[in-house]
Every structure is written in structure tokens, then in C-alpha cells.
Scaffold this active site. Sequence first.
Site, PDB file in Angstrom:
ATOM      1  N   GLU A 184       1.027  -0.971   5.429  1.00 37.54           N
ATOM      2  CA  GLU A 184      -0.297  -1.313   4.930  1.00 37.54           C
ATOM      3  C   GLU A 184      -1.309  -0.330   5.496  1.00 37.54           C
ATOM      4  O   GLU A 184      -1.210   0.090   6.660  1.00 37.54           O
ATOM      5  CB  GLU A 184      -0.673  -2.743   5.321  1.00 37.54           C
ATOM      6  CG  GLU A 184       0.085  -3.811   4.548  1.00 37.54           C
ATOM      7  CD  GLU A 184      -0.128  -3.691   3.049  1.00 37.54           C
ATOM      8  OE1 GLU A 184      -1.284  -3.833   2.606  1.00 37.54           O
ATOM      9  OE2 GLU A 184       0.861  -3.446   2.327  1.00 37.54           O
ATOM     10  N   LYS A 217      -5.208   0.143   6.390  1.00 36.72           N
ATOM     11  CA  LYS A 217      -6.403  -0.648   6.641  1.00 36.72           C
ATOM     12  C   LYS A 217      -7.477   0.191   7.337  1.00 36.72           C
ATOM     13  O   LYS A 217      -7.181   1.216   7.943  1.00 36.72           O
ATOM     14  CB  LYS A 217      -6.069  -1.885   7.492  1.00 36.72           C
ATOM     15  CG  LYS A 217      -5.097  -2.839   6.806  1.00 36.72           C
ATOM     16  CD  LYS A 217      -5.649  -3.302   5.467  1.00 36.72           C
ATOM     17  CE  LYS A 217      -4.623  -4.031   4.635  1.00 36.72           C
ATOM     18  NZ  LYS A 217      -5.069  -4.209   3.236  1.00 36.72           N
ATOM     19  N   ASP A 276       0.810  -1.220   0.000  1.00 35.51           N
ATOM     20  CA  ASP A 276       0.000   0.000   0.000  1.00 35.51           C
ATOM     21  C   ASP A 276       0.845   1.272   0.000  1.00 35.51           C
ATOM     22  O   ASP A 276       0.587   2.205  -0.764  1.00 35.51           O
ATOM     23  CB  ASP A 276      -0.931   0.018   1.215  1.00 35.51           C
ATOM     24  CG  ASP A 276      -2.039  -1.016   1.101  1.00 35.51           C
ATOM     25  OD1 ASP A 276      -2.271  -1.533  -0.014  1.00 35.51           O
ATOM     26  OD2 ASP A 276      -2.678  -1.311   2.133  1.00 35.51           O
TER      27      ASP A 276
END
Length: 247
Positions: free
Chosen positions: A112, A114, A81
Site C-alpha cells: 500500500e 500512503k 496499490d
Amino acid sequence: MTKNPQPIPDTTWLRDAFMDVQEELVLKLRRASRSIEHAPSVGSVNEEHWISVFRAYLPNRYEVNSGFVIDSLGARSEQIDLIIYDRHFTPTLLDQQNHRYIPAEAVYAVFESKPHLDKSYLEYAGQKAASVRKLHRTSVSIAHAGGKFAPKEPFPILAGIVAARASWTDGLGKSFAGNLPSSGDETLNCGCALEHGAFDDFEGSVNVTPRNGALVYFLFRLLARLQSVGTVPAIDWAAYAKILNST
């Protein structure tokens, strides 16, 4: 003659300004989750918000994008990401629209993005980190006026996770600590859950800071860590050139 008293330091305005930055990002992520029904689209929008924040606070020597990390042996990471990588010495390779392929030697950190932190997302982020850390990295000597600098030993690649909040009732408490990947290639070194705080292991053990000001605290701690490792190693471009002659 009476000397003028020294002014009393006042950091309140600066702290409040930093907290406003955090609240603005919270609102953006919340707005995305409410207004976009398609889950992958929400994730993409959230990634862009986080990328914008990282770019705003990291110096220009660092670039931040999503993409894949590759090595001179032809291996490739999973899609990442947010990748923090060198932009001064290292080009990205094979770019196609938003798909970037970044040499492993250029990578400082991977994250990442999220919607929240829970056990499954922490494990997932750890697996993504491992796919980067397992890649081969080259390092060659650097010529200078007096001779050559020895090849630099590649530094450990940082890994982390960012989200709007934590899913546990105690936030970044015992439940979080018990599920945080903290060994081997899947270790997560730092992260931020905007509504609950931030964490890092930069001093040997996991340090958690509360919600107020957590975003900018996390970014400044990350920046200090990046400064401490210096520049990336010099890539052995000849090793990448050999790919063209392989059968």
C-alpha cells in the site's frame, strides 16, 4: 620488481548516487502533496511514483501495477496499490484501462502507498494484505523431457507499505514497532518511510535501517527476498476454465 598496490575500494560515489535516487523521490512526493489539492488525485500520483521506482529496480521477470487479485473460485481481493507479480508465465485477466485482475498464483508481493505511516494506515495495509493472502491458489505439475516436476507449494505472499514519512516523533522506533501488524494474514513484512528509514522481517525479527540510503536498501533487500522464492507455481488453468461452466 615492485607490484602496483591494489586500489582501495571506494563505494562513496555509489552510496551517494543511491541517496540521490531517494531524495528525488522525496521531492516528487512532496511536490504532489503541495500542488494537488484533491486527496485521491495525490494518492494516485504517489502510487505512480512508487510503481516507477519498483519497475526501475526489479528485473523484467516481475511486473508492478495496481489492481485486484482474483482466484479460481471467483473470490477477489480489495483494490491493491502496488502488486508485484509474474509477467513471464502469467497473463493479467479482464484488464480495463487501469483496472487489472491478476491471478493469485502469480502474486509475489503487495504494497500500500500512503502519505505517511501511522496506526490506522498500518492496520489498513494489513487488512488489504489479508484480502490477498486469503485467496485460493492452485498449483499443477510441470511436464519436462524426463517426466514431470511435482506441483510447487505456493510461497507466502509478501506484504508491505511505502510512504514519504512516519508520523511518530521517534520515526520507526518503539511507537511504530508497537503498531506494526506482525501476525496472521495481516502481517506487514517490509516497508519504507523515505524521511525516516526502512524495515523488514526477512531474518525473523523486525530490522530497521536509518534514513540515509533507506530506499535502495529496502529495494535490494526486497529483491533478494523475491529471488529466494524462485518462480511462481504453475496455475491450474482448468480450474479457471470451470468458472465458465458454473451455474
